[in-house]
Design an enzyme around this catalytic site. Structure first.
Site, PDB file in Angstrom:
ATOM      1  N   GLY A  45      19.448  35.199 -72.927  1.00 28.51           N
ATOM      2  CA  GLY A  45      18.627  36.143 -73.192  1.00 28.51           C
ATOM      3  C   GLY A  45      18.115  36.203 -71.761  1.00 28.51           C
ATOM      4  N   GLN A  50      13.820  40.074 -64.762  1.00 28.27           N
ATOM      5  CA  GLN A  50      14.624  39.397 -64.300  1.00 28.27           C
ATOM      6  C   GLN A  50      16.239  39.697 -63.530  1.00 28.27           C
ATOM      7  OE1 GLN A  50      15.245  37.035 -68.729  1.00 28.27           O
ATOM      8  NE2 GLN A  50      14.919  35.344 -66.806  1.00 28.27           N
ATOM      9  N   CYS A  98      15.159  28.576 -68.791  1.00 26.45           N
ATOM     10  CA  CYS A  98      14.738  30.324 -68.561  1.00 26.45           C
ATOM     11  C   CYS A  98      15.750  30.696 -66.881  1.00 26.45           C
ATOM     12  CB  CYS A  98      13.246  30.751 -68.130  1.00 26.45           C
ATOM     13  SG  CYS A  98      13.331  32.478 -66.950  1.00 26.45           S
ATOM     14  N   LEU A  99      16.642  31.396 -67.011  1.00 24.02           N
ATOM     15  CA  LEU A  99      17.794  32.122 -66.231  1.00 24.02           C
ATOM     16  C   LEU A  99      17.117  32.154 -64.347  1.00 24.02           C
ATOM     17  CD1 LEU A  99      20.093  34.268 -67.566  1.00 24.02           C
ATOM     18  CD2 LEU A  99      19.796  31.783 -67.347  1.00 24.02           C
ATOM     19  N   HIS A 140      10.626  34.404 -76.205  1.00 21.47           N
ATOM     20  CA  HIS A 140      10.897  34.068 -74.964  1.00 21.47           C
ATOM     21  C   HIS A 140      10.910  35.348 -74.022  1.00 21.47           C
ATOM     22  CE1 HIS A 140      12.108  31.716 -71.472  1.00 21.47           C
ATOM     23  NE2 HIS A 140      12.121  32.833 -71.382  1.00 21.47           N
ATOM     24  N   GLU A 141      11.817  36.871 -74.003  1.00 22.61           N
ATOM     25  CA  GLU A 141      11.928  37.408 -73.382  1.00 22.61           C
ATOM     26  C   GLU A 141      11.092  38.563 -73.965  1.00 22.61           C
ATOM     27  OE1 GLU A 141      14.787  37.651 -71.677  1.00 22.61           O
ATOM     28  OE2 GLU A 141      15.459  35.855 -72.807  1.00 22.61           O
ATOM     29  N   HIS A 144       8.699  38.214 -71.346  1.00 19.51           N
ATOM     30  CA  HIS A 144       9.149  38.394 -70.278  1.00 19.51           C
ATOM     31  C   HIS A 144       8.424  40.344 -70.024  1.00 19.51           C
ATOM     32  CE1 HIS A 144      11.605  35.754 -68.218  1.00 19.51           C
ATOM     33  NE2 HIS A 144      12.021  35.152 -68.754  1.00 19.51           N
TER      34      HIS A 144
HETATM   35 ZN    ZN Z   1      13.416  33.615 -69.218  1.00 16.09          ZN
END
Ligand code: ZN
Length: 185
Positions: A45, A50, A98-99, A140-141, A144
């Site tokens: 995701g 991000q 998380c990226l 999660h997304e 963000h």
């Molecule tokens: Zn994340």
């Protein structure tokens, strides 16, 4: 085009993202770049903040993490201007990553199901219920877009344990497999 992933410490990750209009310039190209960036970093995701854009868009592909032959169980979707209508079911823990926060993982409690309204990449409206891993990634997304990182949702002890590493990420004092953009050079 692969975009740099904004790292923990970047103010854009803490902002509430803005709704997207259909005539947003080069939107299709931006979404294509998000896919490329996510796959390049082996993510399931990715949310627009991000990659430095404070927009209410995220993408999810859980098909990649299904067992071979069961790819249809996963989803590959673009969520634009999503609104979580309801979350229900029991709370369950899963170790998230998380990226934007490389090499930190930790258990986060979330509800099993999410009922969400969103626009797809063609600005068609959908209202759908997702469960299990799909719900998890969506939650999660979605966070963000609200400026919430999963590290905020860790238990207090775990939060203290990861704090030093978070400070290192902030300073860019880490190695990552993909290009990142840090607050401080
Ligand atoms: Zn994340």
């Amino acid at each position: 085009m692969i975009l740099p992933v904004y790292a923990y410490g970047q103010p854009v990750l803490l902002k509430k993202a803005q709704p997207v209009s259909e005539d947003y310039p080069q939107l299709a190209e931006f979404i294509e770049n998000m896919w490329e960036t996510m796959y390049n970093a082996s993510g399931v995701g990715l949310a627009a903040p991000q990659v430095g854009k404070s927009l209410r868009i995220f993408i999810v592909d859980t098909k990649q993490v299904q067992k071979e032959g069961e790819e249809e169980k996963g989803i590959k979707k673009v969520f634009i201007n999503p609104e979580i209508i309801e979350e229900n079911g029991k709370l369950w823990a899963y170790e998230e990553g998380c990226l934007s926060i490389p090499d930190i993982r930790g258990d986060v409690m979330r509800k099993e199901f999410v009922f969400i309204k969103y626009l797809d990449e063609n600005f068609e409206e959908h209202t759908e219920m997702f469960g299990e891993m799909e719900a998890r990634v969506i939650q999660h997304e979605y966070d963000h877009l609200e400026g919430i990182l999963f590290t905020e949702l860790l238990k207090p002890l775990k939060k203290r344990m990861v704090n030093r590493r978070l400070q290192k990420i902030k300073k860019g004092d880490i190695k990552s497999e993909y290009r990142m953009r840090f607050v401080a050079p």
